[in-house]
Scaffold this motif. Structure first.
Motif, PDB file in Angstrom:
ATOM      1  N   GLU A 103       1.094  -1.359   0.029  1.00  0.00           N
ATOM      2  CA  GLU A 103      -0.055  -0.089   0.094  1.00  0.00           C
ATOM      3  C   GLU A 103       0.817   1.237   0.150  1.00  0.00           C
ATOM      4  O   GLU A 103       0.653   2.353  -0.840  1.00  0.00           O
ATOM      5  CB  GLU A 103      -0.869   0.039   1.107  1.00  0.00           C
ATOM      6  CG  GLU A 103      -2.121  -1.104   1.089  1.00  0.00           C
ATOM      7  CD  GLU A 103      -2.682  -1.497   2.576  1.00  0.00           C
ATOM      8  OE1 GLU A 103      -2.667  -0.291   3.507  1.00  0.00           O
ATOM      9  OE2 GLU A 103      -3.398  -2.141   2.514  1.00  0.00           O
ATOM     10  N   ALA A 104       1.981   1.091   1.026  1.00  0.00           N
ATOM     11  CA  ALA A 104       2.844   2.578   0.876  1.00  0.00           C
ATOM     12  C   ALA A 104       3.705   2.830  -0.159  1.00  0.00           C
ATOM     13  O   ALA A 104       3.593   3.619  -0.780  1.00  0.00           O
ATOM     14  CB  ALA A 104       3.633   2.223   2.053  1.00  0.00           C
ATOM     15  N   ALA A 105       4.063   1.438  -0.991  1.00  0.00           N
ATOM     16  CA  ALA A 105       4.673   1.623  -2.430  1.00  0.00           C
ATOM     17  C   ALA A 105       3.600   2.020  -3.527  1.00  0.00           C
ATOM     18  O   ALA A 105       4.088   3.155  -4.129  1.00  0.00           O
ATOM     19  CB  ALA A 105       5.231   0.110  -2.759  1.00  0.00           C
ATOM     20  N   SER A 106       2.300   1.650  -3.319  1.00  0.00           N
ATOM     21  CA  SER A 106       1.427   2.329  -4.230  1.00  0.00           C
ATOM     22  C   SER A 106       1.273   3.853  -4.058  1.00  0.00           C
ATOM     23  O   SER A 106       1.154   4.647  -5.040  1.00  0.00           O
ATOM     24  CB  SER A 106      -0.071   1.337  -4.033  1.00  0.00           C
ATOM     25  OG  SER A 106       0.246   0.278  -4.518  1.00  0.00           O
ATOM     26  N   ILE A 107       1.202   4.161  -2.975  1.00  0.00           N
ATOM     27  CA  ILE A 107       0.906   5.366  -2.476  1.00  0.00           C
ATOM     28  C   ILE A 107       1.996   6.656  -3.092  1.00  0.00           C
ATOM     29  O   ILE A 107       2.073   7.383  -3.730  1.00  0.00           O
ATOM     30  CB  ILE A 107       0.739   5.775  -0.907  1.00  0.00           C
ATOM     31  CG1 ILE A 107      -0.448   5.298  -0.518  1.00  0.00           C
ATOM     32  CG2 ILE A 107       0.828   7.264  -0.727  1.00  0.00           C
ATOM     33  CD1 ILE A 107      -0.472   5.174   1.131  1.00  0.00           C
ATOM     34  N   ASP A 108       3.459   5.783  -2.989  1.00  0.00           N
ATOM     35  CA  ASP A 108       4.488   6.511  -3.666  1.00  0.00           C
ATOM     36  C   ASP A 108       4.518   6.365  -4.916  1.00  0.00           C
ATOM     37  O   ASP A 108       5.546   6.746  -5.784  1.00  0.00           O
ATOM     38  CB  ASP A 108       5.830   5.790  -2.986  1.00  0.00           C
ATOM     39  CG  ASP A 108       6.058   6.259  -1.540  1.00  0.00           C
ATOM     40  OD1 ASP A 108       5.127   7.118  -1.020  1.00  0.00           O
ATOM     41  OD2 ASP A 108       6.774   5.856  -0.847  1.00  0.00           O
ATOM     42  N   GLY A 109       3.880   5.573  -5.876  1.00  0.00           N
ATOM     43  CA  GLY A 109       3.729   5.541  -7.303  1.00  0.00           C
ATOM     44  C   GLY A 109       4.488   4.497  -7.826  1.00  0.00           C
ATOM     45  O   GLY A 109       4.874   4.526  -8.867  1.00  0.00           O
ATOM     46  N   VAL A 110       4.874   3.578  -6.987  1.00  0.00           N
ATOM     47  CA  VAL A 110       5.723   2.443  -7.566  1.00  0.00           C
ATOM     48  C   VAL A 110       4.973   1.271  -8.573  1.00  0.00           C
ATOM     49  O   VAL A 110       3.654   1.158  -8.096  1.00  0.00           O
ATOM     50  CB  VAL A 110       6.219   1.707  -6.404  1.00  0.00           C
ATOM     51  CG1 VAL A 110       7.082   0.295  -6.642  1.00  0.00           C
ATOM     52  CG2 VAL A 110       7.189   2.562  -5.647  1.00  0.00           C
ATOM     53  N   GLY A 111       5.492   1.286  -9.611  1.00  0.00           N
ATOM     54  CA  GLY A 111       4.541   0.238 -10.295  1.00  0.00           C
ATOM     55  C   GLY A 111       5.080  -1.166  -9.950  1.00  0.00           C
ATOM     56  O   GLY A 111       5.569  -1.798  -9.226  1.00  0.00           O
ATOM     57  N   PRO A 112       4.102  -2.213 -10.792  1.00  0.00           N
ATOM     58  CA  PRO A 112       4.143  -3.610 -10.000  1.00  0.00           C
ATOM     59  C   PRO A 112       5.470  -4.347 -10.385  1.00  0.00           C
ATOM     60  O   PRO A 112       5.909  -5.025  -9.555  1.00  0.00           O
ATOM     61  CB  PRO A 112       2.959  -4.209 -11.091  1.00  0.00           C
ATOM     62  CG  PRO A 112       2.968  -3.116 -12.177  1.00  0.00           C
ATOM     63  CD  PRO A 112       3.166  -1.912 -11.770  1.00  0.00           C
ATOM     64  N   PHE A 113       6.185  -3.919 -11.335  1.00  0.00           N
ATOM     65  CA  PHE A 113       7.601  -4.568 -11.468  1.00  0.00           C
ATOM     66  C   PHE A 113       8.648  -4.313 -10.349  1.00  0.00           C
ATOM     67  O   PHE A 113       9.004  -4.927  -9.859  1.00  0.00           O
ATOM     68  CB  PHE A 113       8.237  -4.253 -12.978  1.00  0.00           C
ATOM     69  CG  PHE A 113       7.597  -4.767 -14.149  1.00  0.00           C
ATOM     70  CD1 PHE A 113       7.882  -6.339 -14.302  1.00  0.00           C
ATOM     71  CD2 PHE A 113       6.602  -4.308 -15.060  1.00  0.00           C
ATOM     72  CE1 PHE A 113       7.470  -6.880 -15.285  1.00  0.00           C
ATOM     73  CE2 PHE A 113       6.116  -4.911 -15.806  1.00  0.00           C
ATOM     74  CZ  PHE A 113       6.421  -6.101 -16.393  1.00  0.00           C
ATOM     75  N   GLN A 114       8.469  -2.765 -10.206  1.00  0.00           N
ATOM     76  CA  GLN A 114       9.228  -2.353  -8.953  1.00  0.00           C
ATOM     77  C   GLN A 114       8.921  -3.033  -7.831  1.00  0.00           C
ATOM     78  O   GLN A 114       9.721  -3.220  -6.615  1.00  0.00           O
ATOM     79  CB  GLN A 114       9.520  -0.999  -8.999  1.00  0.00           C
ATOM     80  CG  GLN A 114      10.862  -0.515  -8.221  1.00  0.00           C
ATOM     81  CD  GLN A 114      11.143   1.083  -8.379  1.00  0.00           C
ATOM     82  OE1 GLN A 114      10.222   1.802  -9.092  1.00  0.00           O
ATOM     83  NE2 GLN A 114      12.186   1.661  -7.628  1.00  0.00           N
ATOM     84  N   ARG A 115       7.433  -3.037  -7.427  1.00  0.00           N
ATOM     85  CA  ARG A 115       7.023  -3.706  -6.127  1.00  0.00           C
ATOM     86  C   ARG A 115       7.394  -4.771  -6.117  1.00  0.00           C
ATOM     87  O   ARG A 115       7.938  -5.444  -4.770  1.00  0.00           O
ATOM     88  CB  ARG A 115       5.447  -3.812  -6.346  1.00  0.00           C
ATOM     89  CG  ARG A 115       4.866  -2.308  -5.760  1.00  0.00           C
ATOM     90  CD  ARG A 115       3.723  -2.610  -5.239  1.00  0.00           C
ATOM     91  NE  ARG A 115       2.673  -3.109  -6.192  1.00  0.00           N
ATOM     92  CZ  ARG A 115       1.656  -2.570  -6.889  1.00  0.00           C
ATOM     93  NH1 ARG A 115       1.711  -1.323  -7.146  1.00  0.00           N
ATOM     94  NH2 ARG A 115       1.091  -3.051  -7.948  1.00  0.00           N
TER      95      ARG A 115
END
Lengths: 323, 440
Positions: free
Chosen positions: A219-231
């Motif tokens: 969730e935090a990564a998504s809020i920071d705008g991280v894409g699925p590959f980087q996640r």
């Protein structure tokens, strides 16, 4: 973006560290005080393990120094002859090469391929589809290796098998062949069946490992705008390292112990092209009546799997993740 | 290596050798056996048969039931295996010293292992030619299990390998059974042009190819050289007949079989089915298979199954009258406590009534008992096959059981390589020579 401790702390209280003892355990008496009781409790297990696991290992080592005629029961000590023969035996090296191929391909498909697939499944929003897909991929693992081997034998059959029929249907008739009857394709056809069989099991285990990762991180990564590959590379991959290590041990050990599927599908043929260490030791013992030599091959298999397991355990121990 | 590790390894090796008894003979001397003694009709008889699966399985079950009616205090422990699985089962039982009272054997090196290992009872007093029981059998069948003038097994049925053909297809294409190898290849081209698979061939297990090779070796290699080459102690494997025979085999695979180089991926039973369904013109098979290939509900039964010997080349240097095949039999365990009872049961199994039953469909196993195969109980091809086996100049035992296992295994791998076209006859012969030298 990197996953920061701040994001972690702000999302939710972390779960208890895996290595932390529960408060109750601190109140227990020291183990030493119950020494004799502990021995009594574990003694049956130790005896059984010794009798059925370690004694045969030691016996096998002894057999490997013998020439053993099973018909007369005559056993003659031949020193290291069986090992010398083994190192000069081209079929032994061919078998070892096939096992190594098995291991390399299994790591690619059953460890990394399954990890990617698990991440894709767990990334789906629909809970229902996640469940359905997990089940669909897991079903082949529920089939016994012998049955799967027979099933694929008929799929690969050159005249009536559905693989050649499918290739013909797709206009790829030039690629049809006797998959198990050709020296250059037999081992790959067997390995392919094994991947099909083991892929779902590994996927399911990776799914479990991925589910253990706190959703707050994603969730935090998504809020920071991280894409699925980087996640995947920054969160999922590092946090399933322990499972990756375990899967590596399981698949590599499995690749050096493979027997059933090769036996059912080709018995190591044609012309020993799909021989693996397991089938070669079986053939040496039960077909060629060379039980001493078979024991030497068995010892080699034991040493190889033991060394691989120790190396991998050490590597995975260093990489153990705790949160 | 650290000192502690070295010590541990030394300890393990020492313990292992102590546990296995490194230089001793683990065998016990065979108990004194008198199969001629009066049997005590009580206890359990254990029997390992090669009659597992349909349609053979009921034969020994019925025999046991009938025997039990006569002797109610005798019970049976039947272990029924198939042609493929019995090899492993027998070796497992041998290694664990748990051989049953009566067990199946092939002739040749296979039987000799048990004889040399002291596991086969000497049946000479009761079954040698001239004895009451022995007179019931053809002498050649008894001799197949003889060693050093002693007789060690009860021959249950005879066997031989023949080319089976579909009589309707041959008639339709105006073909007659070929008499030379060249004629066989010509016959194949006629069948191929007519849309039939000339010879169905499945070599997934390797041994079907060996059966072709062994018959061709008998034709192309002089008999004395061939016999000497079966034993690693006397083998030279230098005769050029081997190369010629392997060349003929390769030609046959390429010109006559539908699956050709792919045959290593085809099951023997798939090939058998092709003849049974009228899809192929010919199929190389044992007498034991005639009645199951042309079973009552098969198309082949309607079309008619004919047989002929695999034809030899016109200039063959070996014995063109020899035929591949040998009887298969049952050994009585030299360590059996029920030896006399076991012998009595085998006498019962080979009485004229049970011998006739064995020779008749659905079993179709031509009994080794004289007169058991007749028009009254056996099919035409079985009668013809046995007649030809009896008239043959010599019976050549299967290549995978006449020689030692390591050499047989080298022939097996070589046969598969010939089928796939990955080795030349020279390369195959070299690998067999190497295996034979190593086995000396």
């Amino acid at each position: 973006m990197t996953v920061s401790n701040t994001a972690w702390k702000s999302a939710a209280p972390p779960p208890a560290p895996l290595s932390t003892k529960s408060p109750k355990s601190r109140t227990r008496k020291p183990v030493r005080a119950h020494g004799w009781r502990n021995v009594v409790w574990v003694l049956p297990a130790v005896l059984l393990l010794g009798l059925f696991a370690y004694l045969p290992l030691v016996q096998n080592l002894g057999f490997s120094f013998l020439k053993w005629d099973i018909y007369s029961g005559r056993q003659t000590f031949v020193g290291a002859d069986n090992y010398v023969r083994m190192f000069n035996d081209p079929i032994f090296w061919k078998s070892l090469l096939n096992n190594t191929l098995y291991a390399v391909i299994s790591i690619a498909f059953q460890v990394f391929g399954a990890m990617i697939l698990a991440a894709m499944i767990e990334g789906l929003r629909s809970q229902r589809w996640r469940g359905i897909l997990r089940a669909v991929y897991f079903v082949p693992s529920a089939i016994s290796l012998t049955v799967a081997g027979l099933l694929f034998y008929f799929i690969y059959e050159p005249e009536m098998g559905i693989l050649n029929a499918a290739l013909d249907f797709l206009g790829l008739g030039n690629f049809t062949q006797a998959w198990l009857g050709q020296e250059n394709t037999a081992i790959f056809a067997i390995i392919a069946m094994s991947q099909w069989q083991g892929f779902g099991y590994c996927t399911l285990l990776f799914s479990v490992a991925l589910q253990r990762i706190p959703s707050e991180l994603y969730e935090a990564a998504s809020i920071d705008g991280v894409g699925p590959f980087q996640r995947f590379f920054s969160i999922s991959l590092p946090l399933v390292r322990e499972m990756t290590g375990l899967m590596m041990i399981v698949t590599v050990s499995g690749a050096f112990q493979v027997f059933n599927e090769v036996m059912v599908m080709t018995s190591g043929g044609p012309n020993n092209s799909s021989q693996v260490l397991g089938t070669w030791l079986y053939r040496s013992g039960f077909v060629r009546n060379d039980f001493g030599y078979a024991a030497a091959v068995a010892t080699a298999v034991f040493i190889i799997t033991l060394v691989l397991a120790v190396i991998q355990l050490r590597i995975s121990k260093k990489r153990r993740v705790q949160w | 290596m650290r000192k502690s590790t070295q010590s541990l390894m030394a300890l393990l090796a020492g313990a292992a050798l102590a546990l296995t008894g490194c230089a001793g003979g683990g065998s016990q001397p065979a108990a004194v056996l008198n199969p001629n003694a009066e049997p005590q009709y009580t206890g359990t008889l254990s029997i390992l048969t090669k009659f597992g699966g349909d349609p053979l399985e009921p034969y020994f079950e019925d025999l046991a039931a009938e025997y039990k009616k006569l002797h109610p205090e005798v019970s049976f422990d039947l272990i029924q295996e198939t042609d493929q699985s019995i090899k492993d089962k027998t070796k497992t039982l041998t290694a664990s010293q748990a051989m049953p009272d009566i067990y199946f054997t092939w002739a040749g090196s296979w039987a000799n292992n048990f004889i040399d290992g002291g596991l086969a009872a000497d049946l000479t007093p009761v079954i040698a030619p001239g004895t009451e029981w022995g007179n019931n059998f053809g002498e050649s069948a008894l001799k197949a299990f003889a060693k050093d003038g002693k007789y060690f097994a009860v021959p249950l049925y005879n066997n031989g390998k023949f080319m089976g053909y579909n009589q309707r297809i041959f008639k339709q294409l105006n073909l007659t059974p070929p008499t030379t190898f060249d004629e066989l290849i010509s016959t194949c081209s006629v069948l191929k042009e007519a849309g039939y698979e000339p010879i169905s061939f499945g070599n997934k297990d390797g041994w079907p190819g060996l059966h072709y090779l062994q018959q061709l070796f008998a034709y192309e290699v002089p008999a004395d050289a061939l016999q000497a080459d079966f034993s690693p102690g006397t083998a030279k494997l230098e005769d050029t007949g081997y190369l010629k025979a392997m060349g003929q085999f390769t030609t046959l695979v390429n010109e006559c079989t539908g699956s050709g180089k792919d045959s290593n991926g085809v099951l023997y039973t798939t090939a058998q089915q092709a003849l049974a369904e009228g899809k192929s013109g010919m199929y190389y098979q044992e007498i034991l298979e005639f009645d199951s290939t042309a079973s009552a509900d098969s198309k082949l039964k309607q079309d008619g199954l004919g047989i002929f010997k695999l034809p030899a080349a016109a200039d063959a240097k070996g014995d063109p009258q020899a035929i591949e095949g040998s009887p298969e039999g049952y050994i009585i365990n030299a360590r059996s406590k029920n030896a006399a009872l076991a012998a009595d049961f085998m006498k019962f199994a080979t009485n004229s009534q049970n011998a006739a039953k064995l020779s008749a469909p659905p079993y179709g196993q031509p009994s080794a008992v004289k007169g058991a195969v007749s028009t009254a109980n056996s099919s035409g091809p079985v009668i013809e096959g046995i007649k030809q086996v009896n008239e043959a100049s010599a019976a050549i035992t299967w290549l995978d059981s006449v020689t030692v296992p390591a050499v047989a295994d080298a022939w097996l791998a070589g046969g598969e390589a010939l089928v796939a076209g990955t080795q030349t006859p020279d390369q195959v012969l070299a690998s067999v020579r190497a295996a034979s030298s190593a086995a000396k």
